[in-house]
Design a protein around this motif. Structure first.
Motif, mmCIF file in Angstrom:
data_model
loop_
_atom_site.group_PDB
_atom_site.id
_atom_site.type_symbol
_atom_site.label_atom_id
_atom_site.label_comp_id
_atom_site.label_asym_id
_atom_site.label_seq_id
_atom_site.Cartn_x
_atom_site.Cartn_y
_atom_site.Cartn_z
ATOM 1 N N TYR A 102 -20.340 -21.014 -21.346
ATOM 2 C CA TYR A 102 -19.564 -21.559 -22.468
ATOM 3 C C TYR A 102 -18.073 -21.490 -22.165
ATOM 4 O O TYR A 102 -17.342 -22.482 -22.262
ATOM 5 N N ASN A 103 -17.607 -20.316 -21.762
ATOM 6 C CA ASN A 103 -16.197 -20.138 -21.435
ATOM 7 C C ASN A 103 -15.779 -21.023 -20.271
ATOM 8 O O ASN A 103 -14.698 -21.613 -20.270
ATOM 9 N N TYR A 134 -13.588 -18.603 -27.664
ATOM 10 C CA TYR A 134 -14.506 -17.849 -26.806
ATOM 11 C C TYR A 134 -13.957 -16.472 -26.499
ATOM 12 O O TYR A 134 -12.757 -16.256 -26.453
ATOM 13 N N ILE A 135 -14.854 -15.568 -26.349
ATOM 14 C CA ILE A 135 -14.503 -14.185 -26.074
ATOM 15 C C ILE A 135 -14.260 -14.007 -24.583
ATOM 16 O O ILE A 135 -15.014 -14.490 -23.753
ATOM 17 N N SER A 136 -13.200 -13.320 -24.234
ATOM 18 C CA SER A 136 -12.932 -13.045 -22.821
ATOM 19 C C SER A 136 -13.012 -11.565 -22.490
ATOM 20 O O SER A 136 -13.072 -11.200 -21.324
ATOM 21 N N LYS A 137 -13.019 -10.717 -23.523
ATOM 22 C CA LYS A 137 -13.075 -9.277 -23.246
ATOM 23 C C LYS A 137 -13.923 -8.577 -24.289
ATOM 24 O O LYS A 137 -13.847 -8.872 -25.475
ATOM 25 N N GLN A 138 -14.738 -7.646 -23.812
ATOM 26 C CA GLN A 138 -15.557 -6.813 -24.687
ATOM 27 C C GLN A 138 -15.267 -5.355 -24.338
ATOM 28 O O GLN A 138 -15.554 -4.905 -23.228
ATOM 29 N N GLU A 139 -14.702 -4.628 -25.290
ATOM 30 C CA GLU A 139 -14.214 -3.277 -25.001
ATOM 31 C C GLU A 139 -15.150 -2.172 -25.478
ATOM 32 O O GLU A 139 -15.016 -1.031 -25.045
#
Length: 547
Positions: A534-535, A20-25
């Protein structure tokens, strides 16, 4: 958590075969957003769909596939709720210990015939108070005689006197606005009627579409009056400003002057209690849906949380195993602290695990009553989720928002309270919803709160809503989802799971629609994140299995 690795521009975690993604830059251009997809945009995923939603569909298709959770009660402390709505009727809490309408307190909980919840604004005769004072009106009513007496000014409490003067300033501003707004809507309604009279000359049956108006506009390009009236009616139609809307607006404007701002109006006369006495609890009634045509907000929030996901009509809630417990404390004006405090205690005592409170005010007469109720909920492992408000305030600077879990951005009175701001469906400079309050001292997290499609108690049964109320409801749905599958977690753990497991968006965003100076989104709340179902489920699974 383990196996941390970076893959720019995203930061991923890997756990039990789920990434799962935790950061979007970086900003992500949105793909095709059809009208159908717009209705459930906040269920989508930033990677799979290019939409900064809560990854709910992804959670159902992977983590929760073939799993079954337990029923969870979510108390919605708000306005009345349409418990018979086609998309809600199967997900309304039923007090099985209470016999319907037998005029007895069968379960001995202090509330007679509370089959579906409780209306703290109701009378014994079944009526409901529709309009109540603003809190600053109550403050002035209560203390005018003290602070307007020159002899008493020597011994006044300086801190409360400052609050009194703030209330006075707010009251005068609101009164001036009420006069102007009432005049405005009367003029606007008159203009609407005049424009419709003009168009009636061209449409014999007085019915027409936006397309018909466009055609008429092209036929008479030099008729300036007609052109103007076409533009007006086109605007009214596109924004659903019907006659009912104007009549409702006019009524609320008039009553704002007659009741919300009126020192002589006693909004507890119908109810029959003393709002200054917390021990006076024998009031209200069990009718939680008597005026749903007038009150819409509670139904809107209930739908976001728990609208039927399986009937292929209307909207889809976060989770199907939720039972909504209606607790009515809100009408037009400001909620009484007494009702909020007793409403929280009612929810806790009757089995709710999540409490959704999508309302707010700028003054509080008895905030300690509410603080004590927070602590009571924490002691009983109940999570409270509240909206951050829609005034575009930086709460780091302006901390006068209630209910809240602290004073002056100080220590929190309990660890079971989440304050939620509103995010948009565009992963770019417009990710922040401009009306939302924000601040990394007070706002815990953000959640989708723009164009959220949900149930309505009005004629059309469904509508889009925008604001932090919707964001709080989205978060309450996620919290209920976690509680359902991981019941061994505490309210505090779920609070921090929601905060810690969200997606952190680090690119700069506009705080107003016309901002040239931008702020990194992750600086607008304590967590810097947008909630992600989801996370959160992955993190909840990890924490639950270690207990």
């Amino acid at each position: 958590m383990k196996n941390l690795y970076i893959l720019l521009p995203f930061l991923f975690f890997q756990c039990k075969n789920y990434n799962y993604i935790s950061k979007q830059e970086k900003v992500i251009p949105i793909k095709n957003l059809s009208e159908k997809k717009l209705k459930i945009w906040y269920h989508k995923d930033i990677i799979d769909d290019s939409i900064p939603g809560i990854s709910l569909d992804k959670a159902y298709n992977t983590i929760l596939k073939d799993k079954k959770g337990k029923d969870i009660i979510v108390a919605v402390i708000d306005m009345q709720i349409d418990i018979n709505h086609e998309d809600l009727k199967n997900n309304i809490w039923r007090n099985k210990k209470e016999v319907f309408n037998n005029k007895k307190d069968d379960d001995k909980n202090g509330y007679i015939d509370d089959v579906n919840g409780w209306n703290f604004l109701g009378s014994e005769k079944g009526e409901t108070t529709k309009f109540v004072n603003y809190e600053y009106t109550r403050i002035l009513k209560k203390y005018n005689s003290i602070y307007n007496n020159t002899e008493n000014k020597i011994n006044i409490d300086s801190s409360f006197y400052l609050n009194y003067k703030k209330a006075e300033k707010k009251y005068l501003e609101r009164y001036a606005y009420a006069i102007e707004d009432t005049s405005f809507i009367k003029t606007e309604y008159k203009d609407k009627r005049n424009a419709e009279k003009t168009l009636a000359k061209y449409f014999k049956d007085k019915t027409y579409s936006v397309k018909d108006l466009d055609s008429l506009k092209q036929l008479y390009p030099k008729d300036s009056v007609l052109q103007m009236h076409i533009s007006w009616v086109d605007y009214y139609m596109k924004n659903d400003f019907t006659d009912d809307y104007f009549e409702d607006y006019k009524l609320k404007g008039i009553e704002r002057l007659n009741k919300l701002l009126n020192f002589d109006y006693n909004d507890r006369l119908l109810i029959g209690d003393d709002s200054d006495d917390l021990s006076d609890t024998k009031y209200g009634n069990p009718i939680v849906n008597s005026d749903v045509g007038f009150f819409d907000h509670g139904t809107l929030m209930a739908g976001i949380i728990a609208a039927n996901r399986n009937n292929d009509i209307g909207s889809k809630g976060i989770y199907s195993n939720i039972k909504i417990m209606p607790i009515c404390v809100a009408s037009f004006g400001d909620e009484h602290d007494k009702d909020i405090a007793l409403g929280i205690r009612y929810a806790v005592d009757n089995g709710a695990k999540i409490i959704n409170m999508s309302f707010g005010k700028e003054f509080s007469l008895y905030k300690n009553w509410v603080f004590d109720a927070f602590k009571y909920a924490e002691k009983n492992n109940v999570l409270i989720i509240s909206s951050a408000g829609n005034s575009s305030y930086n709460l780091n600077d302006y901390n006068e928002l209630y209910p809240n879990d602290n004073e002056d951005n100080g220590d929190e009175v309990s660890d079971n309270f989440l304050m939620v701001g509103a995010s948009n469906y565009l992963a770019n400079e417009n990710l922040f919803v401009a009306i939302s309050n924000y601040g990394n001292s007070d706002v815990d997290v953000f959640a989708p709160g723009s164009k959220i499609f949900t149930t309505s108690s009005k004629k059309k049964k469904y509508k889009f809503v925008t604001g932090t109320s919707a964001s709080a409801a989205v978060t309450s749905g996620i919290a209920a989802l976690i509680y359902s599958y991981y019941p061994n977690l505490t309210a505090s753990e779920i609070k921090h799971i929601i905060m810690d497991s969200g997606v952190e968006y680090t690119f700069p965003v506009k705080l107003t629609r016309n901002d040239s100076i931008k702020t990194p989104f992750n600086k607008l709340s304590k967590s810097g994140k947008i909630v992600n179902a989801y996370n959160a489920l992955i993190m909840a699974d990890s924490i639950s299995n270690t207990k």
